[in-house]
Motif scaffolding. Structure first.
Motif, mmCIF file in Angstrom:
data_model
loop_
_atom_site.group_PDB
_atom_site.id
_atom_site.type_symbol
_atom_site.label_atom_id
_atom_site.label_comp_id
_atom_site.label_asym_id
_atom_site.label_seq_id
_atom_site.Cartn_x
_atom_site.Cartn_y
_atom_site.Cartn_z
ATOM 1 N N LEU A 34 0.835 -1.190 0.000
ATOM 2 C CA LEU A 34 0.000 0.000 0.000
ATOM 3 C C LEU A 34 0.875 1.247 0.000
ATOM 4 O O LEU A 34 2.049 1.196 0.322
ATOM 5 C CB LEU A 34 -0.887 0.020 1.250
ATOM 6 N N LEU A 35 0.258 2.382 -0.329
ATOM 7 C CA LEU A 35 0.967 3.655 -0.193
ATOM 8 C C LEU A 35 1.298 3.881 1.270
ATOM 9 O O LEU A 35 0.552 3.462 2.161
ATOM 10 C CB LEU A 35 0.093 4.809 -0.684
ATOM 11 N N LYS A 36 2.380 4.571 1.508
ATOM 12 C CA LYS A 36 2.776 4.888 2.881
ATOM 13 C C LYS A 36 2.415 6.343 3.172
ATOM 14 O O LYS A 36 2.623 7.209 2.335
ATOM 15 C CB LYS A 36 4.268 4.677 3.053
ATOM 16 N N GLY A 37 1.861 6.576 4.344
ATOM 17 C CA GLY A 37 1.513 7.927 4.723
ATOM 18 C C GLY A 37 0.551 7.945 5.888
ATOM 19 O O GLY A 37 0.100 6.895 6.353
ATOM 20 N N PRO A 38 0.181 9.134 6.344
ATOM 21 C CA PRO A 38 -0.719 9.271 7.494
ATOM 22 C C PRO A 38 -2.191 9.158 7.083
ATOM 23 O O PRO A 38 -2.967 10.088 7.203
ATOM 24 C CB PRO A 38 -0.380 10.678 8.009
ATOM 25 N N PHE A 39 -2.563 8.002 6.550
ATOM 26 C CA PHE A 39 -3.930 7.762 6.102
ATOM 27 C C PHE A 39 -4.237 6.283 6.235
ATOM 28 O O PHE A 39 -3.345 5.476 6.481
ATOM 29 C CB PHE A 39 -4.125 8.231 4.656
#
Length: 166
Positions: free
Chosen positions: A87-92
């Protein structure tokens, strides 16, 4: 499955959500409505609640708490997502996956202001971005290099919806 802190203090009835899949949901008995202040205190990084479903990664499991039509609150682990490294990495938090015309679209929910979210993601993805486009706001579409697809940002009140199309 053990319930996370705060949620384990409430009364639940555990039931399968479908006879065709092996996933149980927990139906809230007491309190009738989740204690949003208690959840916010223990999980301040988790988006949602009250007017939108609540999402929270806790100890390696993504949990969601949402209200169904009859006013019943349901808690369940989200199991339909691939390993985190895909998955994309980030604050979500990933909330949905769709396939159409040979493409896959992942939908994410972030509880950060649009610019702050993009700035934090730029540190990780800057070398992987080929170009930007603007539809609703400046640079709200990122076109990635190679086979990483594109990422669209849509500000929805105090939340940002991200759609990553591969």
């Amino acid at each position: 499955m053990d319930l996370p802190v705060v949620l384990d203090d409430w009364d639940w009835i555990e039931q399968p959500i479908s006879s065709s899949i092996n996933v149980n949901a927990h139906f809230l008995e007491k309190p009738k409505i989740p204690d949003w202040d208690a959840l916010q205190q223990f999980y301040p990084y988790c988006p949602g609640g009250e007017t939108i479903f609540w999402l929270c990664p806790i100890d390696g499991t993504d949990w969601t708490l949402f209200e169904v039509e009859n006013g019943q609150w349901v808690l369940m682990p989200m199991t339909a997502f691939p390993p985190k490294e895909k998955l994309l990495k980030g604050p979500f938090t990933p909330i949905s996956k769709h396939k159409s015309n040979g493409r896959t679209a992942w939908v994410y929910l972030a509880r950060y202001p649009f610019k702050q979210l993009q700035t934090s993601m730029m540190f990780y993805y800057s070398q992987k971005i080929d170009s930007f486009q603007s539809i609703e706001r400046k640079n709200d579409v990122w076109i990635f290099k190679e086979d990483m697809g594109r990422l669209m940002f849509s500000e929805q009140g105090k939340y940002v919806i991200l759609v990553h199309v591969l």
